[in-house]
Write an enzyme that holds these catalytic residues in place. Sequence first.
Site, PDB file in Angstrom:
ATOM      1  N   ASP A 152      -6.268   1.859  -1.897  1.00  0.00           N
ATOM      2  CA  ASP A 152      -6.975   1.664  -0.545  1.00  0.00           C
ATOM      3  C   ASP A 152      -7.945   0.501  -0.737  1.00  0.00           C
ATOM      4  O   ASP A 152      -7.695  -0.420   0.261  1.00  0.00           O
ATOM      5  CB  ASP A 152      -7.932   2.923  -0.111  1.00  0.00           C
ATOM      6  CG  ASP A 152      -6.950   3.961   0.377  1.00  0.00           C
ATOM      7  OD1 ASP A 152      -5.598   3.803   0.324  1.00  0.00           O
ATOM      8  OD2 ASP A 152      -7.616   5.033   0.348  1.00  0.00           O
ATOM      9  N   HIS A 206       0.804  -1.213  -0.166  1.00  0.00           N
ATOM     10  CA  HIS A 206      -0.078  -0.118  -0.070  1.00  0.00           C
ATOM     11  C   HIS A 206       0.855   1.275   0.026  1.00  0.00           C
ATOM     12  O   HIS A 206       0.641   2.366  -0.723  1.00  0.00           O
ATOM     13  CB  HIS A 206      -0.950  -0.166   1.129  1.00  0.00           C
ATOM     14  CG  HIS A 206      -1.865   1.107   1.272  1.00  0.00           C
ATOM     15  ND1 HIS A 206      -1.780   2.106   2.115  1.00  0.00           N
ATOM     16  CD2 HIS A 206      -3.080   1.270   0.585  1.00  0.00           C
ATOM     17  CE1 HIS A 206      -2.895   3.144   1.973  1.00  0.00           C
ATOM     18  NE2 HIS A 206      -3.694   2.547   1.252  1.00  0.00           N
TER      19      HIS A 206
END
Length: 147
Positions: free
Chosen positions: A124, A74
């Site tokens: 996300d 991420h």
Amino acid sequence: MSPKFMFFSIIAVWSCAAVTEALFIQHRSLANFFFMTLTAAKRSPQEYDGYGNYCGWGGEGTPVDSIDRCCQVHDNCYGTVNENECGHYIRNVKLIDYDWHMEGTEIVCDPKDDACGRALCKCDKDIIDCFNENDKDYNPEYNKVIG
């Protein structure tokens, strides 16, 4: 009123307005990831914040497990998006808002957002999917905040 007092008063008001705006933008934008986690992940956002070496602010070293690896990916995703799709923005990508919703159990990023917003939403969405796929590896001892 003296010119010096007037000058410092204007600077003080301007500074407060700038800080307030920055906090509002940050709160609004970070809320996307928070509410996405709250809505779609198997665990609460607090259970991921401070987990391992990469979940939360910053990150370095070797991921402690697959959950921490999700956070490393991420972080890298945000870095790539910041250089590519969001390169025209002056501010940090963590401060950019995007729209999303749920369709059943699926996170859907709004196709009407610009390329930057869509890419951030995908980063996300991907981490939430990764958290859920690797939930069996979650170890509360790796959470520095609540563990």
